[in-house]
Design a protein around this motif. Structure first.
Motif, mmCIF file in Angstrom:
data_model
loop_
_atom_site.group_PDB
_atom_site.id
_atom_site.type_symbol
_atom_site.label_atom_id
_atom_site.label_comp_id
_atom_site.label_asym_id
_atom_site.label_seq_id
_atom_site.Cartn_x
_atom_site.Cartn_y
_atom_site.Cartn_z
ATOM 1 N N PRO A 9 0.751 -1.234 0.029
ATOM 2 C CA PRO A 9 -0.304 -0.035 0.087
ATOM 3 C C PRO A 9 0.939 1.221 0.011
ATOM 4 O O PRO A 9 2.020 1.306 0.535
ATOM 5 C CB PRO A 9 -0.669 -0.102 1.314
ATOM 6 C CG PRO A 9 0.099 -0.831 2.267
ATOM 7 C CD PRO A 9 0.978 -1.617 1.401
ATOM 8 N N LEU A 10 0.326 2.489 -0.787
ATOM 9 C CA LEU A 10 1.030 3.603 -0.643
ATOM 10 C C LEU A 10 0.628 4.458 0.589
ATOM 11 O O LEU A 10 -0.532 4.374 0.891
ATOM 12 C CB LEU A 10 0.633 4.266 -1.947
ATOM 13 C CG LEU A 10 1.220 3.785 -3.059
ATOM 14 C CD1 LEU A 10 0.647 4.439 -4.508
ATOM 15 C CD2 LEU A 10 2.587 3.435 -3.267
ATOM 16 N N ASP A 11 1.898 5.185 0.863
ATOM 17 C CA ASP A 11 1.379 6.023 2.194
ATOM 18 C C ASP A 11 1.584 7.570 1.600
ATOM 19 O O ASP A 11 2.383 8.008 0.872
ATOM 20 C CB ASP A 11 2.231 5.773 3.272
ATOM 21 C CG ASP A 11 1.827 4.480 3.884
ATOM 22 O OD1 ASP A 11 0.624 4.207 4.040
ATOM 23 O OD2 ASP A 11 2.652 3.855 4.599
ATOM 24 N N PHE A 12 0.977 8.552 2.307
ATOM 25 C CA PHE A 12 1.437 9.849 2.052
ATOM 26 C C PHE A 12 2.518 10.052 3.274
ATOM 27 O O PHE A 12 2.150 10.186 4.310
ATOM 28 C CB PHE A 12 0.081 10.887 2.190
ATOM 29 C CG PHE A 12 0.530 12.231 1.877
ATOM 30 C CD1 PHE A 12 -0.157 12.535 0.699
ATOM 31 C CD2 PHE A 12 1.305 12.990 2.705
ATOM 32 C CE1 PHE A 12 0.095 13.823 -0.004
ATOM 33 C CE2 PHE A 12 1.290 14.421 2.147
ATOM 34 C CZ PHE A 12 0.933 14.881 0.898
ATOM 35 N N GLY A 209 -4.660 -0.851 -2.433
ATOM 36 C CA GLY A 209 -5.508 0.249 -1.703
ATOM 37 C C GLY A 209 -5.597 1.621 -2.469
ATOM 38 O O GLY A 209 -5.532 1.473 -3.622
ATOM 39 N N GLU A 210 -5.810 2.686 -1.554
ATOM 40 C CA GLU A 210 -6.162 3.961 -1.853
ATOM 41 C C GLU A 210 -5.201 4.776 -1.736
ATOM 42 O O GLU A 210 -4.414 4.848 -0.910
ATOM 43 C CB GLU A 210 -7.576 4.366 -1.370
ATOM 44 C CG GLU A 210 -8.603 3.434 -1.460
ATOM 45 C CD GLU A 210 -8.998 3.391 -2.888
ATOM 46 O OE1 GLU A 210 -9.050 4.448 -3.537
ATOM 47 O OE2 GLU A 210 -9.847 2.259 -3.030
ATOM 48 N N ALA A 211 -4.983 5.708 -2.950
ATOM 49 C CA ALA A 211 -3.913 7.038 -2.759
ATOM 50 C C ALA A 211 -4.630 7.857 -3.372
ATOM 51 O O ALA A 211 -4.178 8.437 -4.296
ATOM 52 C CB ALA A 211 -2.650 6.569 -3.436
ATOM 53 N N ASP A 218 -4.560 6.087 -7.869
ATOM 54 C CA ASP A 218 -5.367 6.368 -6.760
ATOM 55 C C ASP A 218 -6.107 5.282 -6.183
ATOM 56 O O ASP A 218 -6.659 5.261 -4.933
ATOM 57 C CB ASP A 218 -6.442 7.592 -7.512
ATOM 58 C CG ASP A 218 -7.047 6.931 -8.663
ATOM 59 O OD1 ASP A 218 -6.571 6.224 -9.294
ATOM 60 O OD2 ASP A 218 -8.282 7.750 -8.825
ATOM 61 N N THR A 219 -6.479 4.336 -7.131
ATOM 62 C CA THR A 219 -6.983 3.088 -6.634
ATOM 63 C C THR A 219 -6.224 1.828 -7.192
ATOM 64 O O THR A 219 -6.238 1.839 -8.414
ATOM 65 C CB THR A 219 -8.492 2.887 -6.967
ATOM 66 O OG1 THR A 219 -9.077 3.987 -6.568
ATOM 67 C CG2 THR A 219 -9.136 1.729 -6.464
ATOM 68 N N THR A 220 -5.956 1.029 -6.415
ATOM 69 C CA THR A 220 -5.092 -0.177 -7.049
ATOM 70 C C THR A 220 -5.627 -1.446 -6.307
ATOM 71 O O THR A 220 -6.025 -1.617 -5.246
ATOM 72 C CB THR A 220 -3.795 -0.016 -6.736
ATOM 73 O OG1 THR A 220 -3.472 0.254 -5.384
ATOM 74 C CG2 THR A 220 -2.845 0.922 -7.759
ATOM 75 N N THR A 221 -5.731 -2.586 -7.024
ATOM 76 C CA THR A 221 -6.087 -3.919 -6.664
ATOM 77 C C THR A 221 -5.293 -4.980 -7.067
ATOM 78 O O THR A 221 -4.683 -4.938 -8.366
ATOM 79 C CB THR A 221 -7.382 -4.222 -7.469
ATOM 80 O OG1 THR A 221 -8.445 -3.020 -7.119
ATOM 81 C CG2 THR A 221 -8.234 -5.394 -6.984
ATOM 82 N N GLY A 222 -5.031 -5.892 -6.250
ATOM 83 C CA GLY A 222 -4.056 -6.971 -6.746
ATOM 84 C C GLY A 222 -3.752 -7.795 -5.385
ATOM 85 O O GLY A 222 -4.257 -7.482 -4.479
ATOM 86 N N ALA A 223 -2.625 -8.572 -5.707
ATOM 87 C CA ALA A 223 -2.179 -9.530 -4.649
ATOM 88 C C ALA A 223 -0.850 -10.111 -4.916
ATOM 89 O O ALA A 223 -0.481 -9.873 -6.252
ATOM 90 C CB ALA A 223 -3.025 -10.511 -4.247
ATOM 91 N N GLY A 224 0.152 -10.393 -4.004
ATOM 92 C CA GLY A 224 1.157 -11.243 -4.407
ATOM 93 C C GLY A 224 0.805 -12.397 -5.017
ATOM 94 O O GLY A 224 0.103 -13.286 -4.647
#
Length: 291
Positions: A9-12, A209-211, A218-224
């Protein structure tokens, strides 16, 4: 070897120290599980743009260069962690400035201090317009203590000839950034297809997650996920491990290089060897009218 694929996930970010702590914590967690190869996702470096402030992070053009300006610091951190923990790390890709336009670049760190880079080859529609990120340098094969490793960044893994160029590789790493489940499955299917064709192991990592501060991620979906050929020595479905969609964290799998060598030499099928039988059969097909 044990491989760790990130759902990241991305953080600010408010400081470089926060970024250093975040990456160090992620690496330490994987190392605690005995991982030797850590794979972060495509465009995970975009969070570095937030260090220039919300306005810059939210501007498609300015964010490219804000990240590029900070890649040297990020690379120094990853090199330090790879050496300290005796692991190989594919850092999250990000825009790197060139004399023309930025490219999407992943950087690969070996514990002995070696550093390689892989630029994305084929741009998605969004990367072309409006973002104007361009394709970069040629495909690389990294000869490492873990075997021969290549990188196909996200969309690149959906193109068989790029995968075939990496036919020598034991492992192909697929860092990805996909907005919706459809994108995740396109990349996952591409990664699994490349594992089938090359009779190798592919490793997919994802942003999750959301950024909201960025129109690009801004919106990303996935998995390892870690995939192999559905053949001798591998799971019947080719899935060595897969994470939960949208759930941040590492997905782990143990990979035995000997099994890759064995399936290439004596699998039930020999896709990698028989690839060479296609030329001459791939011309324009005959058209046969049927009524």
């Amino acid at each position: 070897m044990k491989i760790a694929a990130a759902a990241y996930p991305l953080d600010f970010l408010t400081s470089e120290a926060q970024y250093e702590d975040k990456i160090s914590t992620w690496v330490a967690e994987a190392v605690a599980q005995s991982a030797q190869l850590l794979v972060f996702p495509e465009y995970g470096a975009m969070e570095l743009a937030t260090l220039a402030g919300k306005e810059v992070a939210g501007d498609l053009e300015a964010s490219l260069f804000a990240v590029s300006d900070r890649l040297a610091h990020a690379d120094a951190l990853h090199a330090k962690l790879a050496a300290e923990h005796d692991v190989h790390i594919l850092a999250a890709s990000g825009p790197a400035a060139t004399p023309t336009r930025p490219v999407n670049r992943a950087r690969f760190f070996a514990p002995g201090g070696g550093i390689g880079v892989q630029d994305k080859q084929i741009m998605t529609r969004f990367e072309r317009d409006p973002w104007n990120v361009t394709g970069g340098g040629p495909l690389q094969i990294f000869d490492t203590a873990l075997g021969k490793i290549g990188v196909l960044i996200c969309y690149d893994c959906e193109f068989p000839l790029l995968g075939r160029a990496l036919a020598e590789c034991d492992l192909i790493l697929v860092p990805s950034c996909t907005e919706a489940l459809t994108g995740y499955w396109r990349v996952r299917i591409g990664a699994m297809a490349r594992a089938l064709e090359n009779q190798c192991v592919t490793v997919m990592s994802s942003l999750v997650g959301e950024a909201p501060w960025s129109d690009a991620v801004d919106t990303t979906t996935g998995a390892g996920g870690i995939f192999g050929p559905p053949d001798t020595g591998f799971p019947a479905n080719g899935v060595l491990a897969v994470g939960e969609i949208g759930h941040p964290g590492w997905t782990y799998a143990d990979v035995e290089p000997e099994k890759i060598a064995h399936v290439r030499a004596d699998g039930v099928v020999l896709n990698r060897t028989h690839w060479l039988e296609q030329p001459g059969r791939d011309g324009a097909p005959q058209k046969v009218p049927l009524r």
